[in-house]
Design a protein around this motif. Structure first.
Motif, PDB file in Angstrom:
ATOM      1  N   VAL A 255       0.847  -1.200   0.000  1.00 53.56           N
ATOM      2  CA  VAL A 255       0.000   0.000   0.000  1.00 53.56           C
ATOM      3  C   VAL A 255       0.883   1.252   0.000  1.00 53.56           C
ATOM      4  CG1 VAL A 255      -1.779   1.257   1.275  1.00 53.56           C
ATOM      5  CG2 VAL A 255      -1.814  -1.234   1.199  1.00 53.56           C
ATOM      6  N   ASP A 256       0.596   2.156  -0.927  1.00 50.31           N
ATOM      7  CA  ASP A 256       1.421   3.358  -1.093  1.00 50.31           C
ATOM      8  C   ASP A 256       0.836   4.581  -0.418  1.00 50.31           C
ATOM      9  OD1 ASP A 256       3.326   2.225  -3.117  1.00 50.31           O
ATOM     10  OD2 ASP A 256       1.410   1.844  -4.107  1.00 50.31           O
ATOM     11  N   CYS A 257      -0.463   4.526  -0.209  1.00 51.51           N
ATOM     12  CA  CYS A 257      -1.133   5.675   0.388  1.00 51.51           C
ATOM     13  C   CYS A 257      -2.189   5.124   1.339  1.00 51.51           C
ATOM     14  CB  CYS A 257      -1.757   6.531  -0.707  1.00 51.51           C
ATOM     15  SG  CYS A 257      -2.808   7.843  -0.090  1.00 51.51           S
ATOM     16  N   VAL A 258      -2.093   5.537   2.592  1.00 51.72           N
ATOM     17  CA  VAL A 258      -2.981   5.021   3.627  1.00 51.72           C
ATOM     18  C   VAL A 258      -4.011   6.092   3.947  1.00 51.72           C
ATOM     19  CG1 VAL A 258      -3.097   4.167   5.990  1.00 51.72           C
ATOM     20  CG2 VAL A 258      -1.061   3.702   4.604  1.00 51.72           C
ATOM     21  N   ARG A 259      -5.271   5.792   3.677  1.00 46.10           N
ATOM     22  CA  ARG A 259      -6.336   6.748   4.002  1.00 46.10           C
ATOM     23  C   ARG A 259      -6.749   6.531   5.450  1.00 46.10           C
ATOM     24  NH1 ARG A 259     -11.868   6.586   4.428  1.00 46.10           N
ATOM     25  NH2 ARG A 259     -13.134   8.280   3.595  1.00 46.10           N
ATOM     26  N   LEU A 260      -6.520   7.538   6.269  1.00 43.10           N
ATOM     27  CA  LEU A 260      -6.829   7.440   7.693  1.00 43.10           C
ATOM     28  C   LEU A 260      -8.280   7.863   7.883  1.00 43.10           C
ATOM     29  CD1 LEU A 260      -3.516   9.041   8.997  1.00 43.10           C
ATOM     30  CD2 LEU A 260      -4.079   6.599   8.925  1.00 43.10           C
ATOM     31  N   ASP A 261      -9.121   6.861   7.960  1.00 41.43           N
ATOM     32  CA  ASP A 261     -10.568   7.081   7.990  1.00 41.43           C
ATOM     33  C   ASP A 261     -11.005   7.750   9.292  1.00 41.43           C
ATOM     34  OD1 ASP A 261     -13.311   6.468   6.941  1.00 41.43           O
ATOM     35  OD2 ASP A 261     -13.416   5.349   8.829  1.00 41.43           O
ATOM     36  N   ALA A 262     -11.892   8.705   9.163  1.00 38.93           N
ATOM     37  CA  ALA A 262     -12.576   9.297  10.321  1.00 38.93           C
ATOM     38  C   ALA A 262     -11.607   9.751  11.411  1.00 38.93           C
ATOM     39  CB  ALA A 262     -13.586   8.292  10.896  1.00 38.93           C
ATOM     40  N   ILE A 263     -10.467  10.237  11.000  1.00 39.90           N
ATOM     41  CA  ILE A 263      -9.372  10.499  11.929  1.00 39.90           C
ATOM     42  C   ILE A 263      -9.674  11.526  13.030  1.00 39.90           C
ATOM     43  CG2 ILE A 263      -8.190  12.089  10.319  1.00 39.90           C
ATOM     44  CD1 ILE A 263      -6.416   9.486  12.444  1.00 39.90           C
ATOM     45  N   PRO A 264     -10.557  12.517  12.783  1.00 39.01           N
ATOM     46  CA  PRO A 264     -10.763  13.509  13.850  1.00 39.01           C
ATOM     47  C   PRO A 264     -11.312  12.932  15.154  1.00 39.01           C
ATOM     48  CG  PRO A 264     -11.680  14.321  11.793  1.00 39.01           C
ATOM     49  CD  PRO A 264     -11.312  12.882  11.568  1.00 39.01           C
ATOM     50  N   PHE A 265     -11.950  11.767  15.062  1.00 38.89           N
ATOM     51  CA  PHE A 265     -12.680  11.251  16.226  1.00 38.89           C
ATOM     52  C   PHE A 265     -11.830  10.389  17.157  1.00 38.89           C
ATOM     53  CE2 PHE A 265     -15.632  11.818  12.666  1.00 38.89           C
ATOM     54  CZ  PHE A 265     -16.471  12.765  13.230  1.00 38.89           C
ATOM     55  N   LEU A 266     -10.569  10.253  16.815  1.00 37.58           N
ATOM     56  CA  LEU A 266      -9.729   9.243  17.463  1.00 37.58           C
ATOM     57  C   LEU A 266      -9.557   9.406  18.976  1.00 37.58           C
ATOM     58  CD1 LEU A 266      -8.062   6.990  16.001  1.00 37.58           C
ATOM     59  CD2 LEU A 266      -6.069   8.349  16.604  1.00 37.58           C
ATOM     60  N   TRP A 267      -9.487  10.645  19.440  1.00 33.48           N
ATOM     61  CA  TRP A 267      -9.120  10.850  20.850  1.00 33.48           C
ATOM     62  C   TRP A 267     -10.270  11.461  21.633  1.00 33.48           C
ATOM     63  CZ3 TRP A 267      -4.441   9.201  22.799  1.00 33.48           C
ATOM     64  CH2 TRP A 267      -4.208   9.494  24.146  1.00 33.48           C
ATOM     65  N   LYS A 268     -10.725  10.718  22.631  1.00 32.01           N
ATOM     66  CA  LYS A 268     -11.852  11.194  23.447  1.00 32.01           C
ATOM     67  C   LYS A 268     -11.348  11.740  24.777  1.00 32.01           C
ATOM     68  CE  LYS A 268     -14.070   8.437  20.498  1.00 32.01           C
ATOM     69  NZ  LYS A 268     -13.287   7.769  19.461  1.00 32.01           N
ATOM     70  N   GLN A 269     -11.903  12.863  25.152  1.00 31.75           N
ATOM     71  CA  GLN A 269     -11.537  13.478  26.417  1.00 31.75           C
ATOM     72  C   GLN A 269     -12.770  14.187  26.935  1.00 31.75           C
ATOM     73  OE1 GLN A 269      -7.654  13.980  26.787  1.00 31.75           O
ATOM     74  NE2 GLN A 269      -8.403  13.612  28.858  1.00 31.75           N
ATOM     75  N   ARG A 270     -13.226  13.770  28.075  1.00 36.29           N
ATOM     76  CA  ARG A 270     -14.447  14.385  28.615  1.00 36.29           C
ATOM     77  C   ARG A 270     -14.265  15.897  28.727  1.00 36.29           C
ATOM     78  NH1 ARG A 270     -19.211  13.525  30.944  1.00 36.29           N
ATOM     79  NH2 ARG A 270     -19.627  11.453  31.735  1.00 36.29           N
ATOM     80  N   GLY A 271     -15.348  16.608  28.440  1.00 36.63           N
ATOM     81  CA  GLY A 271     -15.279  18.068  28.533  1.00 36.63           C
ATOM     82  C   GLY A 271     -14.858  18.716  27.219  1.00 36.63           C
ATOM     83  N   THR A 272     -14.513  17.897  26.237  1.00 33.55           N
ATOM     84  CA  THR A 272     -14.168  18.451  24.921  1.00 33.55           C
ATOM     85  C   THR A 272     -15.178  17.934  23.897  1.00 33.55           C
ATOM     86  OG1 THR A 272     -12.824  16.637  24.061  1.00 33.55           O
ATOM     87  CG2 THR A 272     -11.727  18.167  25.584  1.00 33.55           C
ATOM     88  N   SER A 273     -15.027  18.415  22.660  1.00 34.16           N
ATOM     89  CA  SER A 273     -15.909  17.932  21.594  1.00 34.16           C
ATOM     90  C   SER A 273     -15.505  16.536  21.137  1.00 34.16           C
ATOM     91  CB  SER A 273     -15.839  18.886  20.402  1.00 34.16           C
ATOM     92  OG  SER A 273     -14.531  18.808  19.848  1.00 34.16           O
ATOM     93  N   CYS A 274     -14.378  16.064  21.647  1.00 33.26           N
ATOM     94  CA  CYS A 274     -13.851  14.745  21.264  1.00 33.26           C
ATOM     95  C   CYS A 274     -13.564  14.670  19.762  1.00 33.26           C
ATOM     96  CB  CYS A 274     -14.771  13.613  21.699  1.00 33.26           C
ATOM     97  SG  CYS A 274     -14.971  13.538  23.483  1.00 33.26           S
ATOM     98  N   THR A 275     -13.333  15.804  19.149  1.00 36.78           N
ATOM     99  CA  THR A 275     -12.888  15.796  17.757  1.00 36.78           C
ATOM    100  C   THR A 275     -11.633  16.639  17.663  1.00 36.78           C
ATOM    101  OG1 THR A 275     -14.382  17.625  17.284  1.00 36.78           O
ATOM    102  CG2 THR A 275     -15.150  15.448  16.683  1.00 36.78           C
ATOM    103  N   SER A 276     -10.698  16.150  16.858  1.00 38.19           N
ATOM    104  CA  SER A 276      -9.444  16.862  16.584  1.00 38.19           C
ATOM    105  C   SER A 276      -8.749  17.344  17.857  1.00 38.19           C
ATOM    106  CB  SER A 276      -9.701  18.050  15.647  1.00 38.19           C
ATOM    107  OG  SER A 276     -10.239  17.567  14.429  1.00 38.19           O
ATOM    108  N   GLN A 277      -8.688  16.499  18.853  1.00 41.97           N
ATOM    109  CA  GLN A 277      -8.013  16.859  20.099  1.00 41.97           C
ATOM    110  C   GLN A 277      -6.487  16.776  19.922  1.00 41.97           C
ATOM    111  OE1 GLN A 277      -9.604  18.138  22.871  1.00 41.97           O
ATOM    112  NE2 GLN A 277     -11.121  18.230  21.238  1.00 41.97           N
ATOM    113  N   PRO A 278      -5.747  17.653  20.617  1.00 43.82           N
ATOM    114  CA  PRO A 278      -4.290  17.694  20.399  1.00 43.82           C
ATOM    115  C   PRO A 278      -3.567  16.336  20.483  1.00 43.82           C
ATOM    116  CG  PRO A 278      -4.972  19.579  21.705  1.00 43.82           C
ATOM    117  CD  PRO A 278      -6.199  18.724  21.517  1.00 43.82           C
ATOM    118  N   PRO A 279      -3.885  15.447  21.437  1.00 42.10           N
ATOM    119  CA  PRO A 279      -3.123  14.183  21.483  1.00 42.10           C
ATOM    120  C   PRO A 279      -3.217  13.381  20.189  1.00 42.10           C
ATOM    121  CG  PRO A 279      -4.424  14.461  23.480  1.00 42.10           C
ATOM    122  CD  PRO A 279      -4.886  15.523  22.535  1.00 42.10           C
TER     123      PRO A 279
END
Ligand code: OTU
Length: 612
Positions: A255-279
């Motif tokens: 595989v030459d190009c990896v599409r990272l599906d739905a990547i913004p949702f990866l990190w959950k942290q209570r009190g945040t939107s749980c999208t595109s969090q810094p970690p």
């Protein structure tokens, strides 16, 4: 301290495991993957320029394996794909993105049961490796999805979690309150057929996090679907380790190009939107470092439906600018391409283009008008706060969901919130299907003109153009998708149809609508790959004084600059754009330094500014 160690400490120092042990596990995994990388792939890595993926020749083609070859060839679908490569290559395609082809429970393949196998009805892992080798032999690339945010609830980890195995329960996000209450600020992605972000698991008597499909979103509510997508918990280092091992396995299949599906949702942290969090961006950097060690020419594609400036962070943040994903879908621009052709108004598009940041070297956008999902309008309101964003969104939504142009997607029945997306295929959205059905040749020509404008925009506006399978012949929307009860609630299935052999055949017969669309697409992509100025993603918007005319200059990776001018209106216009002698890249004609640029109704020109 090594960068990997630094990242892992930041992510996991407060967690249960010792960072040094996690680091050692990563090191072992990388060594093993390097040793396992086939020699042919090592040779392929060495034979390609590091910037292959941002060049002017690049064109991505997205398809479902079984749909692409539904009516052609013999043998397993993955083998039959090889029979379509001549034709795709002739179109100009350099990168074939096959949508998820792993054992699956649903969601068009995005609910994965096993990341290391291939769906039995598509072929075998060996067929996949063979296809990669064939593509590489043609100097084409293979893109595959890495669905890392969630597994299906039939994946072995999920099965063990459901049985109460504490090790695997820790792979998923359990609602500690036990109440399944919606965390404030967390978006609801499928409000109509999987509301909220929890899935009630009766065997456990607990709720697990499910951003996408859930079986039973509410303990007291009905069972809504016959599978779920449970989000993985990346706060657990074992999840990251296991998923990175999965990724390295995938990469070693070619595989030459990896599409990272739905990547913004990866990190959950209570009190945040749980999208595109810094970690999450630390996780991405870990992934990039590790992939770089094993497959140095393999690139990461962010599938993040975010607005600017957040979206830009997927190319790296701070000192790591340019150090995470090399590619990202241009979600903010996409709806405005549609707006320009639908309403002959390029003003919002121009504004967005001037706001596009300069990307780091070796990075670019994936520029698209359509994929296998809905045409998402989400980024518009964030891009244009205030009344303009609402107005643009509403106009798009109303236009494209009326007169059989398309179907609404993500329609919240309770709030009747409009405007999240439209499910339909491009030819239908442009009114081509309706005009053909009504025997309206002028309508067909208008749709064709608009289609050509979109194709030329994608190929010049900045970034690598993407073709969604069927666009090149104008496949219509599948209105019958809803006859299948599993597909019925999810209108995106209207976009996912088999490629008819007849359409393929007609596209090779001169004079048919299919052949005309194919010819235009081929001609545009062929012109693009001759111009290094069209590589990369820079674009300098030029003043035209008219909302219906867009013009910009591209410099790309050198050579003579190219000026592109688009007239979205139905009347001829004359504009003064470009400098000096300009050569028309399509008709070969030349404009002298004093000549204005004449643009016919709904037409475009690409002009090379001849220097020296
Ligand atoms: C992606 O899309 C895939 O492209 C979809 O086909 C999947 O259903 C989904 O992930 C789950 O795997 O909500 O409607 O910000 O917009 O990830 C599409 C990104 C989606 C999301 C996107 C998601």
């Amino acid at each position: 301290m090594r960068e990997l160690e630094e990242l892992l400490s930041r992510l996991y120092q407060d967690g249960p495991g010792e960072v040094s042990e996690i680091l050692a596990a990563f090191d072992d995994m990388v060594l093993a993957a390097r040793a396992a990388r086939p020699e042919s792939l090592q040779y392929w890595d060495e034979s390609r320029p590091p910037d292959w993926h941002v060049r002017e020749d690049q064109v991505v083609y997205v398809a479902y394996t079984e749909r692409l070859v539904a009516e052609v060839g013999e043998g397993a679908p993955l083998q039959r794909v090889r029979g379509r490569l001549d034709e795709l290559q002739a179109l100009g395609v350099t990168n074939l993105h096959l949508l998820p082809l792993f054992p699956t429970s649903g969601d068009g393949g995005f609910a994965i049961d096993d990341y290391r196998d291939v769906r039995a009805d598509l072929g075998t892992p060996e067929d996949l490796r063979q296809l990669a080798a064939d593509l590489h032999g043609r100097r084409m690339a293979l893109s595959l999805d890495f669905v890392l945010n969630h597994t299906s609830d039939s994946h072995p980890w999920a099965v063990k979690a459901r049985q109460g195995d504490p090790r695997y329960l820790d792979y998923f996000v359990v609602d500690e309150t036990g109440e399944g209450a919606h965390w404030p600020g967390v978006p609801d992605i499928f409000p109509d057929f999987a509301p909220g972000h929890w899935d009630w698991v009766p065997e456990l008597g607990q709720y697990l996090w499910a951003t996408f499909y859930a079986r039973q979103p509410d303990k007291d509510g009905p069972v809504r679907n016959d599978f779920a997508q449970w989000d993985l918990d990346y706060r657990n280092p074992d999840v990251l380790l296991d998923m990175v091992a999965t990724l390295l396995h995938l990469v070693n299949q070619g595989v030459d190009c990896v599409r990272l599906d739905a990547i913004p949702f990866l990190w959950k942290q209570r009190g945040t939107s749980c999208t595109s969090q810094p970690p999450l961006h630390d996780v991405l950097r870990v992934i990039r470092l590790v992939v770089g060690e094993v497959a140095p020419r393999t690139v990461l594609l962010a599938e993040a439906n975010d607005a600017l400036p957040g979206l830009t962070q997927y190319f790296g943040t701070g000192p790591r600018w340019g150090g995470t994903c090399q590619l990202a879908y241009n979600f903010p621009l996409m709806p405005l391409l549609w707006y320009a052709v639908a309403f002959a108004d390029a003003e919002p598009l121009m504004t967005m283009m001037t706001r596009m940041p300069q990307l780091p070297p070796g990075c670019t956008w994936l520029t698209f008008d359509e994929v296998h999902d809905e045409v998402s309008l989400e980024a518009v309101e964030a891009g244009f706060p205030g009344p303009q964003g609402v107005e643009v969104t509403r106009r798009l939504f109303d236009h494209f969901t009326s007169e059989r142009r398309g179907l609404p997607f993500r329609f919240d029945p309770e709030t009747e919130a409009f405007g999240h997306g439209i499910s339909s295929n491009r030819w239908t959205m442009l009114g081509g299907e309706a005009a053909e059905a009504a025997g309206d040749p002028a309508g067909v020509e208008e749709a064709l003109d608009k289609l050509v404008l979109l194709e030329a925009l994608k190929a010049s506006v900045g970034g690598t153009p993407l073709i969604y399978s069927g666009q090149e012949v104008g496949l219509e929307t599948d209105w019958g998708y809803a006859d299948d009860p599993v597909q019925a609630p999810d209108s995106r299935f209207a976009k996912r149809r088999n490629f008819p052999a007849r359409a393929l055949q007609r596209s090779l017969e001169e004079g048919t609508r299919e052949a005309r669309i194919r010819a235009h697409t081929t001609r545009i992509l062929a012109a693009r790959r001759q111009q290094p100025a069209l590589a990369g993603s820079d674009a300098e918007v030029l003043a035209t004084g008219r909302r219906e005319v867009l013009a910009f200059r591209r410099r790309g990776r050198g050579g003579d600059p190219v000026v592109a001018a688009f007239n979205f209106s139905g009347a001829e216009v004359t504009v003064e754009v470009g400098e000096g002698t300009r050569e028309d890249l399509f008709d070969g004609g030349t404009l002298g330094p004093e000549d204005a640029v004449v643009l016919g109704p709904r037409s475009f020109r690409w002009l090379r500014e001849v220097r020296g």
